[in-house]
Design an enzyme around this catalytic site. Structure first.
Site, PDB file in Angstrom:
ATOM      1  N   CYS A 163      12.830   6.183  -1.277  1.00 52.13           N
ATOM      2  CA  CYS A 163      11.777   5.723  -2.184  1.00 52.13           C
ATOM      3  C   CYS A 163      12.028   4.243  -2.469  1.00 52.13           C
ATOM      4  O   CYS A 163      13.097   3.889  -2.988  1.00 52.13           O
ATOM      5  CB  CYS A 163      11.837   6.536  -3.473  1.00 52.13           C
ATOM      6  SG  CYS A 163      10.709   5.988  -4.755  1.00 52.13           S
ATOM      7  N   CYS A 223       6.100   1.740   0.836  1.00 56.68           N
ATOM      8  CA  CYS A 223       6.259   2.943   0.001  1.00 56.68           C
ATOM      9  C   CYS A 223       6.362   4.095   0.977  1.00 56.68           C
ATOM     10  O   CYS A 223       5.590   4.156   1.949  1.00 56.68           O
ATOM     11  CB  CYS A 223       5.043   3.114  -0.909  1.00 56.68           C
ATOM     12  SG  CYS A 223       4.941   4.750  -1.697  1.00 56.68           S
TER      13      CYS A 223
HETATM   14  N1  DGL Z   1       7.576   7.024  -2.431  1.00 55.91           N
HETATM   15  C1  DGL Z   1       7.866   6.053  -3.431  1.00 55.91           C
HETATM   16  C2  DGL Z   1       8.134   4.689  -2.805  1.00 55.91           C
HETATM   17  O1  DGL Z   1       8.587   4.602  -1.703  1.00 55.91           O
HETATM   18  C3  DGL Z   1       6.938   5.869  -4.586  1.00 55.91           C
HETATM   19  C4  DGL Z   1       6.099   6.954  -5.016  1.00 55.91           C
HETATM   20  C5  DGL Z   1       5.732   6.952  -6.479  1.00 55.91           C
HETATM   21  O2  DGL Z   1       5.002   6.083  -6.962  1.00 55.91           O
HETATM   22  O3  DGL Z   1       6.194   7.890  -7.100  1.00 55.91           O
HETATM   23  O4  DGL Z   1       7.932   3.684  -3.434  1.00 55.91           O
END
Ligand code: DGL
Length: 255
Positions: A70, A182
């Site tokens: 993430c 993301c």
């Molecule tokens: N998957 C997360 C990232 O790579 C973010 C997702 C979220 O906003 O919860 O930033």
């Protein structure tokens, strides 16, 4: 021992999928913080707390490495986590450097797509000021996309209209690369491929992150060279329907 992957929701499964491709003999544990998804529209302080709590749960399960799959959680919490725990902790950051490299000969621009929170962090500002000498990088927050993704809404007209509207503020002919900053966004690779001009390359950080994970495990002689793989899915609200959703998301990526 297992390798753990952590994200707010299903996004990190795009990184898990790449790990399963590159490291086909490992046992994986995937943890989604379903109680608090999405992170990217919340405050830094809240997300810091959520990540610390989730990682504490994961580390108690005795894993050999942790991938913070993430970008948002990494930009906020990775330094403190590395200072707290002994196991290798691998984070993610938008793949801006490789994107700039790709455009070196053309001088084309780079568009970074990420959550509002990732783009607001000093970690991101520092990355850009360190490598964007010629001011070629633009950033576009996509606050709604994680929720669309969590709803497994990948291909609808609503999504096409959403991207079309978001991209309308840019002259896409000037761009050579779009960075998926993301881990939820690679679920939209196919649709982006259709919407964006064909000359634009799309990059994400999964392969680089898994390469780093491999190196760290190799250094500790902890890479599995034989045996079958497995994935255990967990989530912070123990919702069986969500666990099924994560299995479907992984199957979708493998197709
Ligand atoms: N998957 C997360 C990232 O790579 C973010 C997702 C979220 O906003 O919860 O930033």
């Amino acid at each position: 021992m297992k390798i753990a992957f952590f994200d707010s929701g299903i996004g990190g499964i795009t990184v898990l999928n790449e790990a399963m491709r590159q490291l086909p003999h490992e046992q994986y544990l995937y943890f989604a913080d379903t109680l608090h998804v999405p992170y990217g529209t919340k405050s830094k302080e809240e997300v810091q707390q959520f990540v610390e709590r989730a990682v504490d749960t994961i580390i108690k399960l005795d894993v050999k490495a942790l991938v913070i799959a993430c970008n948002t959680a990494t930009s906020i919490a990775v330094t403190k986590l590395r200072n707290t725990y002994d196991i290798p902790i691998i984070g993610m950051e938008p793949a801006v450097k490789p994107a700039l490299e790709m455009n070196r000969s053309t001088g084309k621009r780079v568009l970074v797509l990420a959550t509002p929170l990732t783009l607001k962090q000093s970690k991101y500002a520092e990355l850009i000021s360190r490598i964007d000498d010629h001011k070629l990088v633009d950033s576009l927050p996509l606050p709604e996309l994680v929720q669309f993704c969590e709803d497994l809404n990948f291909e609808s007209k609503e999504i096409i209209d959403y991207f079309t509207k978001k991209f309308s503020e840019f002259d896409l002919r000037l761009f050579g690369t779009v960075v998926l900053g993301c881990t939820h966004y690679p679920f939209y690779k196919d649709i982006l491929r259709r919407i964006l001009p064909s000359a634009i390359q799309i990059v994400d950080g999964s392969a680089g992150t898994v390469k780093r994970l491999t190196q760290l495990l190799k250094d500790k002689s902890q890479l599995e060279e034989t045996g079958t793989t497995s994935v255990t899915f967990m989530c912070s609200n123990d919702d069986q329907a969500y666990i099924r959703k994560m299995e479907i998301a992984l199957e979708t990526l493998k197709k």
